[in-house]
Every structure is written in C-alpha cells, then in structure tokens.
Design a protein around this motif. Structure first.
Motif, PDB file in Angstrom:
ATOM      1  N   UNK A  18       0.825  -1.202   0.000  1.00  0.00           N
ATOM      2  CA  UNK A  18       0.000   0.000   0.000  1.00  0.00           C
ATOM      3  C   UNK A  18       0.862   1.255   0.000  1.00  0.00           C
ATOM      4  N   UNK A  19       0.418   2.275  -0.739  1.00  0.00           N
ATOM      5  CA  UNK A  19       1.116   3.556  -0.738  1.00  0.00           C
ATOM      6  C   UNK A  19       0.481   4.483   0.311  1.00  0.00           C
ATOM      7  N   UNK A  20       0.895   5.752   0.335  1.00  0.00           N
ATOM      8  CA  UNK A  20       0.430   6.675   1.374  1.00  0.00           C
ATOM      9  C   UNK A  20      -1.064   6.972   1.255  1.00  0.00           C
ATOM     10  N   UNK A  25      -0.383  -2.163  -5.084  1.00  0.00           N
ATOM     11  CA  UNK A  25      -0.445  -3.310  -5.984  1.00  0.00           C
ATOM     12  C   UNK A  25      -0.373  -4.595  -5.170  1.00  0.00           C
ATOM     13  N   UNK A  26      -0.924  -5.652  -5.726  1.00  0.00           N
ATOM     14  CA  UNK A  26      -0.860  -6.961  -5.083  1.00  0.00           C
ATOM     15  C   UNK A  26       0.190  -7.816  -5.767  1.00  0.00           C
ATOM     16  N   UNK A  27       0.789  -8.690  -4.977  1.00  0.00           N
ATOM     17  CA  UNK A  27       1.817  -9.600  -5.489  1.00  0.00           C
ATOM     18  C   UNK A  27       1.542 -10.983  -4.950  1.00  0.00           C
ATOM     19  N   UNK A  28       1.412 -11.955  -5.840  1.00  0.00           N
ATOM     20  CA  UNK A  28       1.132 -13.319  -5.429  1.00  0.00           C
ATOM     21  C   UNK A  28       2.451 -14.088  -5.332  1.00  0.00           C
ATOM     22  N   UNK A  29       2.882 -14.347  -4.085  1.00  0.00           N
ATOM     23  CA  UNK A  29       4.175 -14.993  -3.855  1.00  0.00           C
ATOM     24  C   UNK A  29       4.105 -16.504  -4.001  1.00  0.00           C
ATOM     25  N   UNK A  30       2.947 -17.087  -3.690  1.00  0.00           N
ATOM     26  CA  UNK A  30       2.706 -18.533  -3.849  1.00  0.00           C
ATOM     27  C   UNK A  30       1.396 -18.689  -4.600  1.00  0.00           C
ATOM     28  N   UNK A  31       1.399 -19.587  -5.598  1.00  0.00           N
ATOM     29  CA  UNK A  31       0.271 -19.644  -6.523  1.00  0.00           C
ATOM     30  C   UNK A  31      -0.287 -21.064  -6.627  1.00  0.00           C
TER      31      UNK A  31
END
Length: 245
Positions: A18-20, A25-31
């Motif tokens: 999250x920004x201020x 943006x979302x990031x999927x580390x495990x899929x």
C-alpha cells in the motif's frame, strides 16, 4: 502408503503493497500449490532465492499476517516446528542454551523443573552435544553447534513434523554433511517427517525421498528424487541441475 502428516490444497499467498493513499499493488508470492507430506517422509522443496519457498513454509506454520493466505492447510500432527536457516538470529543471545531449550517446556506447562531439565539434557545428547553445552550462550558456539541447538529447540516438544528452511546453507560443506546425517538419524529415532527446503539440488538429493521444484511461486515439477534428478522434465529444473553439476 503412509498416512499424511500435512495436506496443502490450492494454497496461495498474496501480499499488498500500500502507498500513502491506502492504494497499492498486489503480489502473489505462492500460486495454487497443492501437496502432501506423508509420515516418515522427507519431502524436498527446491528453487532459487525469491521463488516463494520460505513464504510457503511460513504459511504452513501460520507465521504470515491474516488475510494473506488462501487455500487449505491441514495438519495431522500437533505442534509442528521449524528449523531456521540462520541459527544465530533465531537463538536468544542473552540466554544460555539450557534456558533456550527449557523455555518451550515452561510455556507448555506440563512438566516440573526436574523433568524439564532431564528433557533438556536428553535432547542435547540426541543432537550430539555434551551436557555442559547447556551452560553456554549461542555466541560461544560454532555455526554447526548453533544449528544443532536450533534443531534441539524445534524437537524439544516432541513434534512429529518439521519444516527445515535452508538448515545447512549457512554452513561449510563438512558441517553440512554432519547436520544432514543428524536430521536423517533423528527421522528414524523420533519417527519424524520433514519438509526440507533448499536452493541446492545436491543437498536435496542427499537426504530427500521426493522433491518439488518451485519457480515463481508455482510447483512446476515433482516426483521421486532420483527421477527428477536423472530425468528432469522442465527447463528450469535442468538449469538448477546444471548449476550444481
């Protein structure tokens, strides 16, 4: 076939940066990962740094923030534990080895002081350390000795399932072999099952029964160690093997 000690079904881990302004943006580390660890098995998980191995291990042991994990994780044993990559940072430098080992038993609240001490000394012997190591602090130990203490901490409550996250990567080759031999012997003595995580297929080959290959958060190949090592199907697996041969 042995019963599973762990079942993972369609597991994903998603982080949001999250920004201020509260957006990000979302990031999927495990899929969408699914697998089982069976009783008495050492299942390897191999992949390059950043591919999601450690994130997966933390998800399995409930160490990630709420809301980041989707899917199903079923433990069929009590008190699963982790052996960490860096034993120096995972051990309290201000406390003695004996105190560090006894603390989980104090929290557990089942044993009196005499029984706790007996179990501490017994566990030190099981991991190949003499009783006088109970009075030493982590800074007084070598890297291999600290990792033996870290293993003892994971085993002191007698779990049946262990996640070993790069447990030998910080050690030199000779000490690596000693720790791998110890983990192998403890599996037989204590009827343990492991999820063994490494970036090194040679280490995986030396100790694991089966292996899963992870790339960019996905399991792209799995099977018996000999099969994956001798007949890799994916280009990524072939690249990992070329790096260690």
């Amino acid at each position: 076939m042995n019963e599973p000690v762990l079942e993972v079904n369609d597991l994903s881990v998603t982080y949001t940066d999250k920004n201020v302004f509260g957006r990000g943006r979302t990031f999927q580390a495990v899929k969408n990962v699914s697998f089982q660890v069976r009783q008495g098995e050492i299942l390897g998980l191999v992949g390059e740094s950043g591919c999601g191995k450690s994130t997966l291990s933390k998800a399995i042991l409930g160490m990630l923030p709420p809301g980041t994990v989707q899917g199903q994780i079923i433990h069929h044993t009590k008190r699963p534990q982790m052996v960490f990559q860096d034993p120096f940072s995972s051990l309290n430098p201000a406390k003695t080895v004996g105190w560090i080992l006894e603390e989980p038993l104090r929290v557990f609240g089942k044993y009196d002081a005499a029984e706790r001490k007996r179990r501490v000394l017994d566990m030190l012997e099981r991991v190949g350390l003499e009783r006088e190591y109970a009075d030493r602090r982590p800074r007084e130990l070598s890297g291999g000795q600290r990792q033996r203490v870290s293993i003892a901490v994971a085993l002191i409550q007698r779990p049946r399932f262990i996640v070993a996250d790069e447990p030998v990567s910080a050690l030199d080759v000779t000490i690596q072999a000693q720790i791998l031999d110890l983990l192998w012997d403890l599996r037989r003595e204590l009827d343990l099952s492991y999820l063994f995580i490494s970036h090194d297929l040679n280490v995986i080959y030396s100790i694991c029964d089966r292996v899963m290959v992870m790339e960019a958060g996905r399991i792209i190949e799995e099977g018996p160690v000999e099969q994956v090592y001798d007949h890799p199907q994916q280009e990524y697996t072939k690249k990992l093997l070329q790096a260690v041969r």
